[in-house]
Write an enzyme that holds these catalytic residues in place. Sequence first.
Site, PDB file in Angstrom:
ATOM      1  N   GLY A  88      19.528  18.091 -20.708  1.00 47.24           N
ATOM      2  CA  GLY A  88      20.320  19.306 -20.896  1.00 47.24           C
ATOM      3  C   GLY A  88      20.825  19.378 -22.326  1.00 47.24           C
ATOM      4  O   GLY A  88      21.883  19.931 -22.604  1.00 47.24           O
ATOM      5  N   GLY A 136      21.965  22.715 -24.121  1.00 48.04           N
ATOM      6  CA  GLY A 136      23.122  23.447 -23.621  1.00 48.04           C
ATOM      7  C   GLY A 136      24.351  23.265 -24.497  1.00 48.04           C
ATOM      8  O   GLY A 136      24.309  22.606 -25.541  1.00 48.04           O
ATOM      9  N   GLN A 137      25.437  23.867 -24.042  1.00 44.02           N
ATOM     10  CA  GLN A 137      26.665  23.883 -24.851  1.00 44.02           C
ATOM     11  C   GLN A 137      27.208  22.472 -25.081  1.00 44.02           C
ATOM     12  O   GLN A 137      27.548  22.119 -26.203  1.00 44.02           O
ATOM     13  CB  GLN A 137      27.723  24.747 -24.139  1.00 44.02           C
ATOM     14  CG  GLN A 137      28.927  25.051 -25.003  1.00 44.02           C
ATOM     15  CD  GLN A 137      30.145  25.470 -24.199  1.00 44.02           C
ATOM     16  OE1 GLN A 137      30.144  25.461 -22.970  1.00 44.02           O
ATOM     17  NE2 GLN A 137      31.196  25.839 -24.892  1.00 44.02           N
ATOM     18  N   ASP A 153      15.289  18.530 -22.576  1.00 44.75           N
ATOM     19  CA  ASP A 153      15.647  19.815 -21.971  1.00 44.75           C
ATOM     20  C   ASP A 153      14.356  20.553 -21.623  1.00 44.75           C
ATOM     21  O   ASP A 153      13.281  20.161 -22.102  1.00 44.75           O
ATOM     22  CB  ASP A 153      16.487  20.664 -22.965  1.00 44.75           C
ATOM     23  CG  ASP A 153      17.399  21.658 -22.245  1.00 44.75           C
ATOM     24  OD1 ASP A 153      16.872  22.535 -21.550  1.00 44.75           O
ATOM     25  OD2 ASP A 153      18.627  21.539 -22.378  1.00 44.75           O
ATOM     26  N   ILE A 154      14.456  21.623 -20.819  1.00 45.09           N
ATOM     27  CA  ILE A 154      13.262  22.464 -20.635  1.00 45.09           C
ATOM     28  C   ILE A 154      13.166  23.490 -21.763  1.00 45.09           C
ATOM     29  O   ILE A 154      12.122  24.053 -22.003  1.00 45.09           O
ATOM     30  CB  ILE A 154      13.190  23.191 -19.253  1.00 45.09           C
ATOM     31  CG1 ILE A 154      14.545  23.730 -18.828  1.00 45.09           C
ATOM     32  CG2 ILE A 154      12.579  22.335 -18.198  1.00 45.09           C
ATOM     33  CD1 ILE A 154      14.451  24.610 -17.582  1.00 45.09           C
ATOM     34  N   ARG A 155      14.304  23.718 -22.428  1.00 42.20           N
ATOM     35  CA  ARG A 155      14.321  24.666 -23.553  1.00 42.20           C
ATOM     36  C   ARG A 155      14.353  23.892 -24.858  1.00 42.20           C
ATOM     37  O   ARG A 155      14.884  22.780 -24.913  1.00 42.20           O
ATOM     38  CB  ARG A 155      15.589  25.519 -23.509  1.00 42.20           C
ATOM     39  CG  ARG A 155      15.618  26.592 -22.463  1.00 42.20           C
ATOM     40  CD  ARG A 155      16.896  27.406 -22.605  1.00 42.20           C
ATOM     41  NE  ARG A 155      18.090  26.616 -22.296  1.00 42.20           N
ATOM     42  CZ  ARG A 155      19.278  26.791 -22.862  1.00 42.20           C
ATOM     43  NH1 ARG A 155      19.452  27.697 -23.793  1.00 42.20           N
ATOM     44  NH2 ARG A 155      20.317  26.043 -22.511  1.00 42.20           N
ATOM     45  N   TYR A 195      29.042  27.159  -7.287  1.00 38.30           N
ATOM     46  CA  TYR A 195      29.147  26.133  -8.326  1.00 38.30           C
ATOM     47  C   TYR A 195      30.174  25.062  -7.934  1.00 38.30           C
ATOM     48  O   TYR A 195      29.902  23.858  -8.005  1.00 38.30           O
ATOM     49  CB  TYR A 195      29.554  26.822  -9.628  1.00 38.30           C
ATOM     50  CG  TYR A 195      29.748  25.925 -10.817  1.00 38.30           C
ATOM     51  CD1 TYR A 195      28.683  25.213 -11.362  1.00 38.30           C
ATOM     52  CD2 TYR A 195      30.996  25.816 -11.429  1.00 38.30           C
ATOM     53  CE1 TYR A 195      28.865  24.414 -12.474  1.00 38.30           C
ATOM     54  CE2 TYR A 195      31.183  25.035 -12.548  1.00 38.30           C
ATOM     55  CZ  TYR A 195      30.116  24.328 -13.072  1.00 38.30           C
ATOM     56  OH  TYR A 195      30.296  23.555 -14.174  1.00 38.30           O
ATOM     57  N   LYS A 226      29.630  21.102  -7.179  1.00 37.74           N
ATOM     58  CA  LYS A 226      30.302  20.060  -7.957  1.00 37.74           C
ATOM     59  C   LYS A 226      31.115  19.133  -7.050  1.00 37.74           C
ATOM     60  O   LYS A 226      31.135  17.923  -7.253  1.00 37.74           O
ATOM     61  CB  LYS A 226      31.196  20.684  -9.040  1.00 37.74           C
ATOM     62  CG  LYS A 226      30.413  21.281 -10.205  1.00 37.74           C
ATOM     63  CD  LYS A 226      29.667  20.205 -10.979  1.00 37.74           C
ATOM     64  CE  LYS A 226      28.892  20.750 -12.161  1.00 37.74           C
ATOM     65  NZ  LYS A 226      28.033  19.748 -12.807  1.00 37.74           N
TER      66      LYS A 226
HETATM   67  N1  SER Z   1      33.082  26.475 -17.762  1.00 39.12           N
HETATM   68  C1  SER Z   1      32.621  26.413 -16.410  1.00 39.12           C
HETATM   69  C2  SER Z   1      32.387  27.766 -15.852  1.00 39.12           C
HETATM   70  O1  SER Z   1      33.084  28.669 -16.236  1.00 39.12           O
HETATM   71  C3  SER Z   1      33.605  25.678 -15.553  1.00 39.12           C
HETATM   72  O2  SER Z   1      33.194  24.384 -15.390  1.00 39.12           O
HETATM   73  O3  SER Z   1      31.567  27.905 -15.018  1.00 39.12           O
END
Ligand code: SER
Length: 315
Positions: free
Chosen positions: A8, A11-12, A34-36, A142, A146
């Site tokens: 990853g 990503g950010q 990453d895939i990107r 999400y 988690k």
């Molecule tokens: N920054 C994340 C979101 O907004 C929270 O873990 O999904």
Amino acid sequence: MSRKLIIGSSGQIGTELVIELRKIHGSDNIIAADIRKPIDEVLFGGPFEEINVLDKARIKEVILKYKIDEVYILAALLSATAEKKPDLAWKLNMEGLFNVLDLAKEKVINKIFWPSSIAVFGPSTPNRNTPQQTIMEPTTVYGISKLAGERWCEYYYNKFGIDVRSIRYPGLISYKSLPGGGTTDYAIEIFHHAIKHKNYVCFLEKNMGLPMMYMDDAIRATIELMNADVSKISVRCSYNISGLSFSPFEIAEQIKKVIPEFDVSYNPDFRNEIAKSWPSQINDQVARKDWRWKPNVDLEQMTEIMLKQLKVVLV
Ligand code: SER
């Protein structure tokens, strides 16, 4: 020499973690994946491999190729995207974790970092000063993924002795790489719009306070947790860490100190409902005690850094 694989890395969080870890351990010892395609600094700053986190055989191949010891699993769908693509979010967020947990169980690797989130909390959780252990009834795809992931991390630690460590990240604010599909993304967008257009329509309501953190603090927390002596780690689900807590109105006021003509209006969408279900400020006593966690960057400093750095990139 311990080599680390960051899945990853485009990503950010991955972008900044790779850059920082390469400074500490040397470029050749940090394998970005990453895939990107990542940004050039990551792509040309050391090894990069194309990996889909759902492809366990490919992950194993790369681990064996570089003799990797430690894996960071940062590939995931965030809260807003996950509501739109629940099946994919569940698959990616859970199977990605299992692939790596099982490689540790097979003794292919020794140590794992997996990020959790403030999204594990829900509307029945105490909204302020949210404790490490509390009511957790997340209402988002999400958050559910988690929370389940946290339970599995603890299970693999208890059952198989897997050294897996985790942090419940708040909304992370950074300028090097854009966030993708989160509810807290507004806190970055607002800076981009302030600089480029001098106005911003916020998708959360004015006073929606959320836990946030400047990226440097989050990266340091990750590295400190992973470096902590194993005897210091009392939490094997995921640690609360706290940095900042602010609402769209409060961040807009900070920006206005530098850009007085900045104009913000509010047009809450479905992400406001997600934000409503999360705490506004969390308690991180346990992380502070266990591995001496402490944030460095306050709201004013963060605003100053963001405006200064983004001006260079955007103007
Ligand atoms: N920054 C994340 C979101 O907004 C929270 O873990 O999904």
